[in-house]
Design a protein around this motif. Structure first.
Motif, PDB file in Angstrom:
ATOM      1  N   TYR A 161       0.877  -1.347   0.044  1.00  0.00           N
ATOM      2  CA  TYR A 161       0.068  -0.200  -0.100  1.00  0.00           C
ATOM      3  C   TYR A 161       0.869   1.371   0.218  1.00  0.00           C
ATOM      4  O   TYR A 161       0.242   2.466   0.372  1.00  0.00           O
ATOM      5  CB  TYR A 161      -0.870  -0.206   1.191  1.00  0.00           C
ATOM      6  CG  TYR A 161      -1.890  -1.338   1.380  1.00  0.00           C
ATOM      7  CD1 TYR A 161      -2.715  -1.327   0.288  1.00  0.00           C
ATOM      8  CD2 TYR A 161      -1.793  -1.934   2.387  1.00  0.00           C
ATOM      9  CE1 TYR A 161      -3.759  -2.586   0.578  1.00  0.00           C
ATOM     10  CE2 TYR A 161      -2.432  -3.066   2.542  1.00  0.00           C
ATOM     11  CZ  TYR A 161      -3.326  -3.266   1.431  1.00  0.00           C
ATOM     12  OH  TYR A 161      -4.430  -4.627   1.345  1.00  0.00           O
ATOM     13  N   VAL A 162       2.088   1.014  -0.285  1.00  0.00           N
ATOM     14  CA  VAL A 162       3.103   2.216  -0.427  1.00  0.00           C
ATOM     15  C   VAL A 162       3.439   2.676  -1.882  1.00  0.00           C
ATOM     16  O   VAL A 162       3.462   2.106  -2.469  1.00  0.00           O
ATOM     17  CB  VAL A 162       4.318   1.849   0.276  1.00  0.00           C
ATOM     18  CG1 VAL A 162       5.342   3.031   0.237  1.00  0.00           C
ATOM     19  CG2 VAL A 162       4.045   1.359   1.819  1.00  0.00           C
ATOM     20  N   SER A 163       3.558   3.930  -1.971  1.00  0.00           N
ATOM     21  CA  SER A 163       3.453   4.581  -3.221  1.00  0.00           C
ATOM     22  C   SER A 163       5.054   4.423  -3.806  1.00  0.00           C
ATOM     23  O   SER A 163       5.970   4.229  -3.023  1.00  0.00           O
ATOM     24  CB  SER A 163       3.203   6.149  -3.253  1.00  0.00           C
ATOM     25  OG  SER A 163       4.091   6.961  -2.503  1.00  0.00           O
ATOM     26  N   HIS A 164       5.124   4.606  -5.196  1.00  0.00           N
ATOM     27  CA  HIS A 164       6.516   4.149  -5.761  1.00  0.00           C
ATOM     28  C   HIS A 164       7.494   5.400  -5.328  1.00  0.00           C
ATOM     29  O   HIS A 164       8.596   5.019  -4.801  1.00  0.00           O
ATOM     30  CB  HIS A 164       6.464   4.379  -7.124  1.00  0.00           C
ATOM     31  CG  HIS A 164       5.710   3.151  -7.797  1.00  0.00           C
ATOM     32  ND1 HIS A 164       6.296   1.839  -7.796  1.00  0.00           N
ATOM     33  CD2 HIS A 164       4.440   3.099  -8.232  1.00  0.00           C
ATOM     34  CE1 HIS A 164       5.423   1.296  -8.511  1.00  0.00           C
ATOM     35  NE2 HIS A 164       4.213   1.879  -8.802  1.00  0.00           N
ATOM     36  N   GLY A 165       7.101   6.662  -5.130  1.00  0.00           N
ATOM     37  CA  GLY A 165       7.939   7.759  -4.526  1.00  0.00           C
ATOM     38  C   GLY A 165       8.300   7.529  -3.046  1.00  0.00           C
ATOM     39  O   GLY A 165       9.557   7.711  -2.606  1.00  0.00           O
ATOM     40  N   ALA A 166       7.436   7.109  -2.161  1.00  0.00           N
ATOM     41  CA  ALA A 166       7.781   6.875  -0.743  1.00  0.00           C
ATOM     42  C   ALA A 166       8.730   5.617  -0.822  1.00  0.00           C
ATOM     43  O   ALA A 166       9.651   5.911   0.081  1.00  0.00           O
ATOM     44  CB  ALA A 166       6.470   6.669  -0.050  1.00  0.00           C
ATOM     45  N   LYS A 167       8.476   4.587  -1.691  1.00  0.00           N
ATOM     46  CA  LYS A 167       9.550   3.481  -1.488  1.00  0.00           C
ATOM     47  C   LYS A 167      10.937   4.071  -1.758  1.00  0.00           C
ATOM     48  O   LYS A 167      11.883   3.648  -1.157  1.00  0.00           O
ATOM     49  CB  LYS A 167       9.109   2.581  -2.568  1.00  0.00           C
ATOM     50  CG  LYS A 167       7.943   1.576  -2.010  1.00  0.00           C
ATOM     51  CD  LYS A 167       7.663   0.655  -3.151  1.00  0.00           C
ATOM     52  CE  LYS A 167       6.324  -0.164  -2.999  1.00  0.00           C
ATOM     53  NZ  LYS A 167       6.016  -0.919  -3.934  1.00  0.00           N
TER      54      LYS A 167
END
Length: 800
Positions: A161-167
């Motif tokens: 449930y984590v966005s690509h940018g946050a990863k």
């Protein structure tokens, strides 16, 4: 009027064959009523519906500015040169806030984080800030212990449930933590957990790919670029300054702005952060101000995913504020800049869609007059185009806007290389967005997100909103849960309706059409709320009955001719089936069937409304049968009606009355008799019926003329003898366009006080558009419609 379909093409599981009398195969999965194990439970366990609701409600709350430990820690990392050349914190108060606000378990973050990852994300950021300045050693030790215990058990499931940018940003912080010798794993010599290695690998691939592009700022997907702190090695920090907002921020993000200040010492950005520290008592929120366009995009996102009903109160509160402030031609709230024409178009569209009394001049005239429209990109043009779809009669400004934006979007199609943008523009130009059913649109919308990677973004991902990117995985995942749960309900209802169809009607399917499944599709996508089961059932059964009786009158020569139809009409007029005893078996069967089924529907509607509606609801059918007979007699005698005479009769014989009226009474709310006698209701009802007749005739003209029947196009050609067939057809299309505008002006009018009546009429208008936009979908089910039926009723979404 109603449909034939051939679905599905390749069914799943064990199959049961139905509707076989004309080769119509409807397949049911033998386990279709059992939810796909684990999907809904996984979402509830990982996120929890209450956590999800809270996160979305906070996002669309204009007054929510909860402070963020993650962002405050980034601000705390900014340094300045002190006397003697030593470096000290630019914002020592932020650093002190971080030290003061550690939780008892050693973590930082929200009191009720939406996901576990949010907690780890904030905690790592705070640890880096404290370690960078060599302060609060006890806090660092507690934070390290917290991450040691939790990162060891973190896995792919926790990142879904984590966005690509946050990863990418998290992987960058892990690298910073290693450089600072933070102890995040079980021992100093321990290898990072597999998920950490995967994050490093993912970020490295992103960075390698971006190193190959000519312009990182222009070519980087915005879902990544809105987290610039994760892309430091490849970013041109001076170049990203070109995207700086007027207030000095980078994308209204304190963390992104802090990162920018650390690399450039930009004074405007520093002033932005200084003002936030003062405003929020030594801390900063995750986004400030939240652009109004982003809040409205989230609302639109919820609607396109068909999960907006879970936030109806919050959406209504937001729209009430926007409408109240638009009436005063200004904004009470100092965080609502909305002078740009794109935002104004969004406000106008969403207010009009939700039946607020607004005029396009209030929102669009200034921006168009001062040339803003010429400065818009694709996103802005799409917003203006969607606003122009909701045109009321006489609104020349929206007509002008529609022409300008249509030309601009067609030019974008010719020039863009962005596949996602091209698809979005094509969809909008192909058919009006407002005429789309949200449940059907949600299937395509979810598919786009599932197929998107960093380099391919959907239209709504083409923003720099960290808020949108944070919420997006949660909203899409919940939309899948909602779709799957609703699908189970629809399948159960379809089972019951199929049994009703087999028990009562299948033996009379020697006519043209078999309407059950497409009719139920229209009811399900038009009234998707699971609690509206009775309304969907009444809609479907009414549609099937109209179709069967319509075919009887269309094929009179097969069933006693015009005299048999007259007796059929007389029996319904008197509600006495003995009148057709001398008729052929099909006429007798259908007369008795219609009376029995209508009486059953009347009982359900009467029970739902708490009063006897039998006489009133029988009269609706009697009116339809009378006009069926009128048309049959025209055909029998060769009579040629005028266009107004044809429409007056044809709008009733089209048969929407027995569907819409019965559905309205079974929608769940009390409908007083005087409401149905009001001019607003009667005008809207007449407009919807006329719209249905015209759009039907545009698609069935050739067949009707070949069968010796009247069509509005043939009547129009006769009254305009100087027009060619193509010109006559175009003339009727323009009449239909004008009718649509009048329908909108009625149904979206704030005076139209009954949501139930409005919702049913809108469902009918959209179902007519769905079935007749290209061909007569009720008779010849298109390949695309077959796919939609198959997908909507039989294919679930996985949550992985």
């Amino acid at each position: 009027m109603l449909p034939v379909a051939d679905v599905p093409e390749k069914p799943p599981g064990k199959l049961a064959r139905l509707n076989s009398s004309r080769g119509l195969n409807v397949f049911f999965d033998s386990c279709r009523t059992s939810p796909q194990e684990g999907l809904e439970e996984d979402f509830e366990e990982d996120i929890g519906f209450e956590n999800f609701q809270r996160a979305v409600k906070d996002a669309i709350n204009l007054h929510n500015n909860e402070v963020s430990a993650y962002d405050t820690a980034w601000v705390a990392r900014i340094s300045k040169v002190f006397q003697g050349g030593s470096l000290v914190p630019q914002f020592p108060e932020a650093l002190q806030w971080v030290e003061r606000n550690q939780k008892d378990d050693g973590s930082w973050g929200e009191l009720q984080p939406t996901t576990k990852f949010d907690q780890y994300f904030a905690t790592l950021s705070c640890l880096i800030a404290l370690k960078s300045w060599g302060v609060a050693h006890e806090c660092i030790a507690k934070g390290e212990q917290y991450l040691q215990e939790n990162l060891a058990i973190l896995g792919d499931k926790d990142l879904k449930y984590v966005s690509h940018g946050a990863k990418v940003a998290f992987a960058a912080m892990l690298e910073d933590a290693e450089k600072l010798e933070l102890s995040l794993y079980s021992s100093p010599s321990a290898s990072p957990p597999p998920f950490v290695e995967d994050l490093f690998s993912y970020r490295n691939k992103v960075l390698e790919r971006l190193r190959t592009v000519a312009d990182v700022i222009a070519d980087c997907p915005k879902k990544l670029l809105c987290f610039p702190e994760g892309l430091e090695p490849v970013l041109d920090w001076e170049g990203i300054g070109d995207l700086q907002f007027e207030d000095g921020s980078i994308f209204s993000s304190p963390a992104a702005t802090a990162c920018f200040v650390m690399r450039t010492k930009d004074s405007k950005a520093l002033n932005y952060l200084t003002s936030l520290i003062g405003r929020f008592n030594d801390a900063v929120p995750c986004m400030y101000p939240t652009p109004l366009s982003e809040i409205l995009s989230i609302v639109d996102h919820l609607e396109r995913l068909n999960i907006d009903r879970y936030f109806s109160a919050e959406i209504r509160e937001l729209l009430d504020i926007l409408h109240r402030q638009s009436e005063f031609h200004g904004y009470e709230h100092d965080e609502l800049p909305s002078e740009d024409i794109e935002t104004q178009a969004m406000i106008f569209r969403v207010l009009r869609e939700h039946q607020y009394d607004v005029t396009p001049e209030t929102f669009l005239l200034e921006g168009i007059s001062n040339g803003q429209i010429g400065e818009l990109g694709a996103r802005g043009m799409l917003q203006l185009y969607r606003a122009s779809e909701l045109i009321f009669p006489g609104e020349l400004l929206l007509d002008y806007t529609r022409n300008i934006t249509t030309g601009a979007l067609k030019n974008i199609l010719k020039t863009t290389t962005d596949a996602a943008l091209k698809k979005e523009v094509e969809d909008h130009l192909h058919s009006p967005h407002f005429m789309q059913f949200r449940p059907l649109e949600s299937m395509k919308y979810i598919d786009r997100f599932d197929s998107s990677v960093e380099a391919n973004e959907t239209y709504f991902e083409m923003t720099f909103s960290r808020l949108m990117h944070k919420l997006n995985p949660l909203m899409v995942a919940f939309a899948k849960v909602n779709f799957n749960n609703c699908q189970v309900t629809y399948q159960q209802e379809l089972q019951e309706l199929t049994k009703w169809d087999e028990d009562h009607l299948r033996n009379v399917y020697n006519f043209q059409r078999q309407p059950l499944l497409p009719a139920f599709l229209a009811g399900a996508v038009g009234m998707p709320d699971p609690k509206l089961s009775l309304a969907r059932s009444v809609w479907t059964r009414g549609s099937v009955l109209v179709t069967v009786i319509d075919d009887l009158f269309d094929e009179a020569t097969l069933h006693d001719g015009i005299q048999g139809l007259r007796l059929f009409h007389e029996s319904i007029k008197r509600w006495d089936s003995s009148i057709v005893d001398s008729c052929c078996e099909s006429v007798k069967t259908l007369a008795k069937l219609l009376m029995s089924e209508v009486d059953s529907l009347c009982r359900e509607a009467s029970e739902a409304q708490g009063r006897d509606l039998t006489r009133f609801l029988r009269a609706i059918w009697q009116d339809v049968i009378a006009e069926f007979l009128t048309e049959a007699e025209w055909n029998d005698t060769g009579y040629q009606p005028s266009s107004e005479e044809y429409l007056r009769t044809g709008s009733i014989s089209f048969g929407l009355g027995p569907i819409t009226l019965y559905t309205i009474f079974c929608y769940g709310e009390h409908i007083p008799d005087e409401m149905l006698d009001s001019d607003d209701y009667l005008d809207a009802f007449d407009l919807v019926n006329r719209y249905g007749r015209l759009i039907n005739d545009l698609r069935t003209h050739s067949r009707e003329v070949f069968g010796g029947h009247n069509s509005f196009i043939s009547v129009y050609e006769r009254e305009h003898p100087k027009l060619s067939k193509q010109e006559a057809y175009a003339g009727v299309q323009n009449l239909l366009k004008g009718l649509a505008s009048k329908v909108f002006s009625q149904l979206l009018n704030s005076r139209y006080t009954s949501p139930e009546v409005r919702d049913v009429h809108l469902a009918m208008i959209r179902s007519l558009y769905l079935m007749y936009y290209e061909v007569d979908g009720y008779r010849f089910t298109t390949h695309e419609l077959k796919k939609q039926i198959q997908r909507f009723f039989y294919k679930r979404f996985p949550l992985d």
